[in-house]
Design a protein around this motif. Structure first.
Motif, PDB file in Angstrom:
ATOM      1  N   SER A 184      42.020  46.962  36.809  1.00 41.08           N
ATOM      2  CA  SER A 184      40.822  46.242  36.432  1.00 41.08           C
ATOM      3  C   SER A 184      39.596  46.911  37.008  1.00 41.08           C
ATOM      4  CB  SER A 184      40.899  44.793  36.934  1.00 41.08           C
ATOM      5  OG  SER A 184      40.986  44.780  38.345  1.00 41.08           O
ATOM      6  N   SER A 185      38.443  46.374  36.640  1.00 39.26           N
ATOM      7  CA  SER A 185      37.176  46.932  37.078  1.00 39.26           C
ATOM      8  C   SER A 185      36.569  46.180  38.245  1.00 39.26           C
ATOM      9  CB  SER A 185      36.176  46.916  35.915  1.00 39.26           C
ATOM     10  OG  SER A 185      36.715  47.576  34.788  1.00 39.26           O
ATOM     11  N   PHE A 186      37.071  45.000  38.554  1.00 40.63           N
ATOM     12  CA  PHE A 186      36.439  44.120  39.517  1.00 40.63           C
ATOM     13  C   PHE A 186      37.251  44.042  40.812  1.00 40.63           C
ATOM     14  CE2 PHE A 186      35.865  42.551  35.180  1.00 40.63           C
ATOM     15  CZ  PHE A 186      34.503  42.718  35.041  1.00 40.63           C
ATOM     16  N   THR A 187      36.574  43.650  41.867  1.00 43.79           N
ATOM     17  CA  THR A 187      37.240  43.391  43.133  1.00 43.79           C
ATOM     18  C   THR A 187      37.583  41.912  43.190  1.00 43.79           C
ATOM     19  OG1 THR A 187      35.992  45.139  44.221  1.00 43.79           O
ATOM     20  CG2 THR A 187      37.038  43.507  45.634  1.00 43.79           C
ATOM     21  N   GLY A 188      38.840  41.594  42.969  1.00 40.34           N
ATOM     22  CA  GLY A 188      39.281  40.216  42.940  1.00 40.34           C
ATOM     23  C   GLY A 188      40.479  39.998  43.829  1.00 40.34           C
ATOM     24  N   PRO A 189      41.336  39.040  43.486  1.00 38.61           N
ATOM     25  CA  PRO A 189      42.471  38.733  44.355  1.00 38.61           C
ATOM     26  C   PRO A 189      43.641  39.691  44.226  1.00 38.61           C
ATOM     27  CG  PRO A 189      42.435  37.265  42.458  1.00 38.61           C
ATOM     28  CD  PRO A 189      41.186  38.086  42.372  1.00 38.61           C
ATOM     29  N   THR A 190      43.661  40.548  43.197  1.00 44.63           N
ATOM     30  CA  THR A 190      44.798  41.462  43.051  1.00 44.63           C
ATOM     31  C   THR A 190      44.775  42.533  44.130  1.00 44.63           C
ATOM     32  OG1 THR A 190      43.507  42.813  41.516  1.00 44.63           O
ATOM     33  CG2 THR A 190      44.937  41.151  40.566  1.00 44.63           C
ATOM     34  N   GLN A 191      45.965  42.949  44.535  1.00 44.94           N
ATOM     35  CA  GLN A 191      46.050  44.030  45.500  1.00 44.94           C
ATOM     36  C   GLN A 191      45.719  45.343  44.823  1.00 44.94           C
ATOM     37  OE1 GLN A 191      49.813  44.359  47.411  1.00 44.94           O
ATOM     38  NE2 GLN A 191      49.131  45.860  48.914  1.00 44.94           N
ATOM     39  N   THR A 192      45.145  46.262  45.583  1.00 44.95           N
ATOM     40  CA  THR A 192      44.798  47.553  45.023  1.00 44.95           C
ATOM     41  C   THR A 192      46.057  48.302  44.573  1.00 44.95           C
ATOM     42  OG1 THR A 192      44.867  48.528  47.218  1.00 44.95           O
ATOM     43  CG2 THR A 192      42.738  47.740  46.443  1.00 44.95           C
ATOM     44  N   THR A 193      45.888  49.205  43.605  1.00 44.91           N
ATOM     45  CA  THR A 193      47.021  50.005  43.133  1.00 44.91           C
ATOM     46  C   THR A 193      47.189  51.291  43.921  1.00 44.91           C
ATOM     47  OG1 THR A 193      45.663  51.158  41.480  1.00 44.91           O
ATOM     48  CG2 THR A 193      46.730  49.103  40.795  1.00 44.91           C
ATOM     49  N   VAL A 194      46.246  51.583  44.807  1.00 46.84           N
ATOM     50  CA  VAL A 194      46.315  52.770  45.666  1.00 46.84           C
ATOM     51  C   VAL A 194      46.305  52.316  47.117  1.00 46.84           C
ATOM     52  CG1 VAL A 194      45.129  54.869  46.419  1.00 46.84           C
ATOM     53  CG2 VAL A 194      45.210  54.279  43.992  1.00 46.84           C
ATOM     54  N   GLY A 195      47.305  52.735  47.887  1.00 51.44           N
ATOM     55  CA  GLY A 195      47.329  52.435  49.308  1.00 51.44           C
ATOM     56  C   GLY A 195      46.478  53.431  50.072  1.00 51.44           C
ATOM     57  N   TYR A 197      45.143  54.747  53.837  1.00 49.03           N
ATOM     58  CA  TYR A 197      45.599  54.729  55.219  1.00 49.03           C
ATOM     59  C   TYR A 197      44.713  55.627  56.079  1.00 49.03           C
ATOM     60  CZ  TYR A 197      49.823  52.423  53.609  1.00 49.03           C
ATOM     61  OH  TYR A 197      50.694  51.516  53.057  1.00 49.03           O
ATOM     62  N   LEU A 198      44.474  55.199  57.311  1.00 52.49           N
ATOM     63  CA  LEU A 198      43.885  56.032  58.341  1.00 52.49           C
ATOM     64  C   LEU A 198      44.994  56.299  59.347  1.00 52.49           C
ATOM     65  CD1 LEU A 198      41.236  57.328  59.416  1.00 52.49           C
ATOM     66  CD2 LEU A 198      41.009  55.301  60.868  1.00 52.49           C
ATOM     67  N   GLY A 199      45.549  57.505  59.314  1.00 51.57           N
ATOM     68  CA  GLY A 199      46.764  57.755  60.062  1.00 51.57           C
ATOM     69  C   GLY A 199      47.899  56.947  59.457  1.00 51.57           C
ATOM     70  N   ASP A 200      48.532  56.091  60.270  1.00 55.60           N
ATOM     71  CA  ASP A 200      49.631  55.258  59.781  1.00 55.60           C
ATOM     72  C   ASP A 200      49.205  53.841  59.449  1.00 55.60           C
ATOM     73  OD1 ASP A 200      51.606  57.210  59.931  1.00 55.60           O
ATOM     74  OD2 ASP A 200      51.927  56.862  62.058  1.00 55.60           O
ATOM     75  N   LEU A 201      47.919  53.512  59.593  1.00 55.18           N
ATOM     76  CA  LEU A 201      47.466  52.141  59.414  1.00 55.18           C
ATOM     77  C   LEU A 201      46.752  51.955  58.087  1.00 55.18           C
ATOM     78  CD1 LEU A 201      46.132  51.236  62.954  1.00 55.18           C
ATOM     79  CD2 LEU A 201      48.086  50.219  61.794  1.00 55.18           C
ATOM     80  N   ARG A 202      47.030  50.835  57.440  1.00 56.48           N
ATOM     81  CA  ARG A 202      46.351  50.503  56.188  1.00 56.48           C
ATOM     82  C   ARG A 202      44.873  50.263  56.454  1.00 56.48           C
ATOM     83  NH1 ARG A 202      50.097  48.054  51.956  1.00 56.48           N
ATOM     84  NH2 ARG A 202      48.134  47.884  50.862  1.00 56.48           N
ATOM     85  N   LEU A 203      44.043  50.789  55.555  1.00 58.22           N
ATOM     86  CA  LEU A 203      42.613  50.513  55.625  1.00 58.22           C
ATOM     87  C   LEU A 203      42.271  49.185  54.982  1.00 58.22           C
ATOM     88  CD1 LEU A 203      41.029  54.005  54.857  1.00 58.22           C
ATOM     89  CD2 LEU A 203      40.933  52.744  57.004  1.00 58.22           C
ATOM     90  N   SER A 204      43.034  48.790  53.964  1.00 62.42           N
ATOM     91  CA  SER A 204      42.736  47.547  53.256  1.00 62.42           C
ATOM     92  C   SER A 204      43.991  47.092  52.530  1.00 62.42           C
ATOM     93  CB  SER A 204      41.585  47.738  52.258  1.00 62.42           C
ATOM     94  OG  SER A 204      41.936  48.711  51.275  1.00 62.42           O
ATOM     95  N   TYR A 205      43.950  45.851  52.029  1.00 61.36           N
ATOM     96  CA  TYR A 205      45.087  45.292  51.301  1.00 61.36           C
ATOM     97  C   TYR A 205      44.659  44.945  49.872  1.00 61.36           C
ATOM     98  CZ  TYR A 205      49.317  42.556  50.430  1.00 61.36           C
ATOM     99  OH  TYR A 205      50.496  42.096  49.918  1.00 61.36           O
ATOM    100  N   ASN A 206      43.838  43.918  49.710  1.00 66.30           N
ATOM    101  CA  ASN A 206      43.306  43.608  48.380  1.00 66.30           C
ATOM    102  C   ASN A 206      41.785  43.605  48.399  1.00 66.30           C
ATOM    103  OD1 ASN A 206      43.008  41.317  49.898  1.00 66.30           O
ATOM    104  ND2 ASN A 206      43.563  39.898  48.262  1.00 66.30           N
ATOM    105  N   ALA A 207      41.223  44.470  49.227  1.00 67.03           N
ATOM    106  CA  ALA A 207      39.776  44.650  49.308  1.00 67.03           C
ATOM    107  C   ALA A 207      39.409  45.999  48.699  1.00 67.03           C
ATOM    108  CB  ALA A 207      39.324  44.566  50.770  1.00 67.03           C
ATOM    109  N   PRO A 208      38.126  46.221  48.406  1.00 63.85           N
ATOM    110  CA  PRO A 208      37.737  47.507  47.820  1.00 63.85           C
ATOM    111  C   PRO A 208      37.852  48.654  48.812  1.00 63.85           C
ATOM    112  CG  PRO A 208      35.802  46.186  48.330  1.00 63.85           C
ATOM    113  CD  PRO A 208      36.989  45.291  48.542  1.00 63.85           C
ATOM    114  N   ASP A 209      37.706  49.857  48.302  1.00 61.95           N
ATOM    115  CA  ASP A 209      37.697  51.058  49.132  1.00 61.95           C
ATOM    116  C   ASP A 209      36.529  50.980  50.116  1.00 61.95           C
ATOM    117  OD1 ASP A 209      37.599  53.668  50.158  1.00 61.95           O
ATOM    118  OD2 ASP A 209      36.528  54.422  48.383  1.00 61.95           O
ATOM    119  N   PRO A 210      36.788  51.022  51.436  1.00 62.02           N
ATOM    120  CA  PRO A 210      35.667  50.952  52.387  1.00 62.02           C
ATOM    121  C   PRO A 210      34.784  52.182  52.376  1.00 62.02           C
ATOM    122  CG  PRO A 210      37.736  51.340  53.539  1.00 62.02           C
ATOM    123  CD  PRO A 210      38.095  51.055  52.109  1.00 62.02           C
TER     124      PRO A 210
END
Length: 783
Positions: A184-195, A197-210
């Motif tokens: 989709s085009s919007f930032t909503g409740p769906t989880q992102t399709t791209v994971g 990571y900064l090192g081994d830690l997730r940067l986000s879950y269902n939020a936009p690219d920081p």
């Protein structure tokens, strides 16, 4: 700046030599960068032959002499050490040993096989797999190259890869896509399709690219997806893993880089970043990064009588403290923060004068990101262990023009506040003696609150919002076995149990008992269990030539979405991908390299956005689909100092079985959104020594993005894409000081990167133009 060293290299003395055997900490990577660190930590002078500059070397840590460390680097890089004056050395390509020829009748002499050089390791594999043995498409981007000409954000990654795309809504607001997997085009409740990571830690879950700025980054690894076995939910398209430079023990160093920029038809801008590495004793070091960026606006709004309204400012930093616990064990404690402010949106009107938009209100946005992390790593005999724990807070506030034609100004405001807590602990055995494996566990807690308001500028009222919560517990494992010389098979699986819950906010009251019961059933707690298997095989059929095939799955859990005044549930979705490919040579090692793959993806219960009856974006399962993807990358070094590279991707995506609820809408447009059918890029990197340690480097690239659609259904069926992005950058200087001149969008084209500005004016000709031609003059220094 030391990170921008071109061709031949001299590690000049940055500190007096240390008597005895100093504590050295040389990170894995390119030989030239390791030698630079060695020179600074020991006060020695070392020259590296250009032919072996980019060869990969492992990390070296411990107390030893400079010559002992240099011998280990030379051995790993296939080099010889020769004296260079009274206090220095030179690294040159290793001379081939003479081949003894035994004369036998009718038998020709046989030369020994060519030395393949040191392995390039894919650390994102979570078990240190050599790139030659990795079954899949992976791009390894050097942090020095990404920062050349000024450190950008995710746009610098997108510019170097044809397979990665972005919505281009704005810094801190974008969604990223890899390999034709877009929802989709919007930032909503769906989880992102791209994971991410900064090192081994997730940067986000269902939020936009920081959109963190890429200052002082060692490398970026992009693995095309799905990558469900190792990375779990949200890696349908793949993962982007950013690896920062870690603190260096026993050596003080720093760098600073800055620049000023002028944008055609817009305001000027500037950037400044600095890095400082400070030893705090023999076993502790602190590394700090800080930066600030101001990007000049270029959109005019004649209705409000304002020019260049869309200036964006970004400030942030990163700090990491490393403690050497001894016996190869370390603990790293760090923090990341970034603040992004946009004065106004960057979209324009399609049928108006270029770079203008007539909107009644200011559509600014604010994005804040903070991360804290603790990483413990070490070895247990031949095994390696790492445990990473982090907490993330991310907040995005956006304003949209909701004014109706001939009506009073109205504003729609949306705030997406996310809290993420994650831990991953894994134990692995690197591939040795024909066998390697990894086992791990992870826990993820994510809570997102989406709140909204709509109305006049001075009296907007709350409208329906939603809270989504999820807790994931995961166990995963993967192992590889060398079945025959040159033939390796890999299999793995991931088991995840997700507990989901949520509730509506500011929902219109329900008076009928049946409506109350139905609402309670929608927002009730529930659990989902997912098993994601994977399998692959890779065969070295000829010297430098490998063929591979792999099968992988990925999934995203469900959640709650808003539709009108109601809160509605959407289900999890799942992808299954079968991929085959070939590889000749490796980037950074071979003069010629080519990698190509074709994949077929089945996507069930696709989660995607659409426009509801009130004109607001909502989320639903739109049906099942399939995606065919072909991708290829390659490079060639025709002469010393010149490298040419190219990449191409083709995507054919369809929603093959629309859901019953959206069947009529999807009949008119069934292409998976935001993915161009064609995309490609070409690049050139030229390096030449001028005199002494003065060098010249020139980099240029052009990236074409074909046509795509904004979303699903007739309302979101706007066309976008079909534009060319170009850049040209040159640096002249020494390792410790240089001057850079760069130009982006050389042809000053407008284009249309994203056909959305406000969802309340869809169908009225919105475009997101490229930033006009921009000239940047920069300086960099290292000490």
């Amino acid at each position: 700046m030391r990170r921008l060293v071109p061709f031949a290299f001299v590690a000049l003395v940055a500190a007096p030599a240390v008597a005895g055997q100093p504590a050295l900490d040389l990170r894995a990577g390119r030989l030239g960068d390791a030698v630079l660190a060695l020179g600074r930590q020991t006060g020695t002078s070392i020259v590296v032959d250009p032919a072996i500059w980019a060869r990969r070397v492992p990390a070296i840590r411990g107390r030893m002499s400079a010559r002992a460390a240099l011998d280990r680097l030379a051995s790993a890089a296939g080099a010889d050490v020769t004296a260079a004056g009274a206090i220095g050395w030179r690294l040159v390509p290793r001379r081939a040993a003479p081949v003894a020829v035994v004369r036998r009748s009718a038998v020709a002499p046989v030369a020994p096989p060519a030395d393949p050089g040191p392995d390039i390791v894919v650390t994102a594999s979570k078990r240190d797999v050599a790139a030659r043995d990795f079954a899949g498409q992976v791009a390894l981007l050097d942090g020095l190259d990404l920062a050349f000409g000024g450190a950008g954000g995710t746009d610098a990654i997108v510019a170097r890869l044809a397979s990665v795309s972005s919505t281009h809504l704005g810094a801190g607001r974008n969604k990223l896509f890899i390999r034709g997997i877009a929802d989709s085009s919007f930032t909503g409740p769906t989880q992102t399709t791209v994971g991410q990571y900064l090192g081994d830690l997730r940067l986000s879950y269902n939020a936009p690219d920081p959109d963190l700025r890429l200052y002082d980054i060692a490398s970026v690894e992009v693995l095309e997806g799905p990558q469900g076995t190792l990375y779990g939910a949200g890696s349908l398209g793949g993962i982007i893993r950013t690896v920062p430079n870690m603190p260096e023990l026993g050596a003080a160093s720093g760098s600073i880089v800055g620049g000023v920029a002028t944008t055609w038809h817009g305001d000027p801008g500037g950037d400044l970043g600095a890095t400082l590495n400070v030893p705090l004793g023999d076993r502790t070091a602190l590394r700090v990064v800080g930066y600030g960026v101001s990007e000049g606006g270029y959109i005019d709004n004649p209705v409000r009588d304002r020019n260049d309204v869309n200036r964006t400012t970004i400030s942030g930093g990163r700090a990491m403290l490393r403690v050497d616990l001894g016996n190869a064990w370390t603990i790293d404690v760090g923090a990341v923060g970034q603040r992004t402010r946009g004065d106004d949106s960057q979209y324009a009107d399609r049928n108006a004068p270029p770079l203008t938009r007539s909107s009644a209100i200011r559509q600014g946005f604010a994005a804040d990101y903070a991360l804290g992390q603790v990483i413990v790593s070490g070895g247990i005999g031949a095994l390696k262990l790492r445990s990473s724990t982090g907490i993330v807070g991310q907040d995005l506030t956006e304003r949209y023009d909701a004014t109706v034609p001939d009506g009073a100004p109205r504003v729609f405001a949306q705030r997406n506040a996310t809290t993420l807590i994650a831990n991953e602990t894994r134990l692995w055995r690197p591939m040795t003696s024909g066998f390697g494996w990894v086992v791990g566990t992870s826990f993820t807690h994510n809570r997102t609150r989406l709140s909204r308001s709509l109305g006049p500028l001075d009296a907007s009222a709350p409208v329906t919002g939603v809270v989504n919560r999820i807790d994931e517990m995961t166990l995963y494992g993967e192992g590889s076995v060398r079945l025959l010389p040159g033939l390796t098979a890999t299999a793995g699986a991931r088991a995840t149990r997700s507990a989901l819950s949520g509730s509506g906010e500011d929902v219109a009251p329900a008076f009928a008992p049946a409506a109350v019961l139905a609402r309670a059933q929608v927002t009730g707690d529930r659990t989902e269990t997912s098993i994601l298997p994977s399998a692959s095989v890779i065969a070295a059929v000829l010297p430098k030539v490998s063929l591979y095939a792999r099968y992988q799955q990925g999934f995203r859990p469900g959640g709650l979405a808003i539709e009108g005044d109601f809160v509605r549930r959407f289900q999890n979705d799942r992808v299954r991908t079968l991929e085959s490919g070939l590889r000749y040579g490796l980037a950074g090692t071979d003069d010629v390299y080519v990698s190509a793959s074709v994949s077929h993806t089945i996507w069930c219960d696709i989660q995607a956005d659409f426009i509801d009856a009130t004109g607001l974006p909502s989320t639903a399962n739109i049906g099942d689909g399939r995606i065919w993807t072909f991708g290829a990358t390659g490079g060639w070094q025709p002469v010393a100092g010149l490298t040419l590279d190219a990449g191409f991707t083709y995507n054919d995506s369809r929603v093959t079985e629309p859901s019953a609820a959206l069947f009529l809408a999807l009949l008119r447009m069934s292409q998976v959104p935001n993915i161009a059918r064609y995309a490609g890029r070409v690049g050139m990197d030229y390096r030449r020594p001028l005199s002494g340690d003065l060098d010249l480097r020139v980099y240029g690239a052009a990236r074409y993005v074909g046509r795509s659609r904004l979303g699903v259904g007739p309302v979101l069926g706007e066309e976008q894409g079909d534009y060319l992005d170009t850049t040209l950058t040159a640096r002249i200087g020494r390792p410790a000081f240089g001057l850079t001149l760069g130009v982006t969008n050389l042809f000053d084209s407008v284009g249309n990167r994203f056909a959305l500005g406000t969802p309340f004016q869809l169908g009225m000709g919105q475009i997101t133009p490229q930033r006009p031609r921009t000239l940047r003059l920069g300086l960099d220094a290292a000490f």
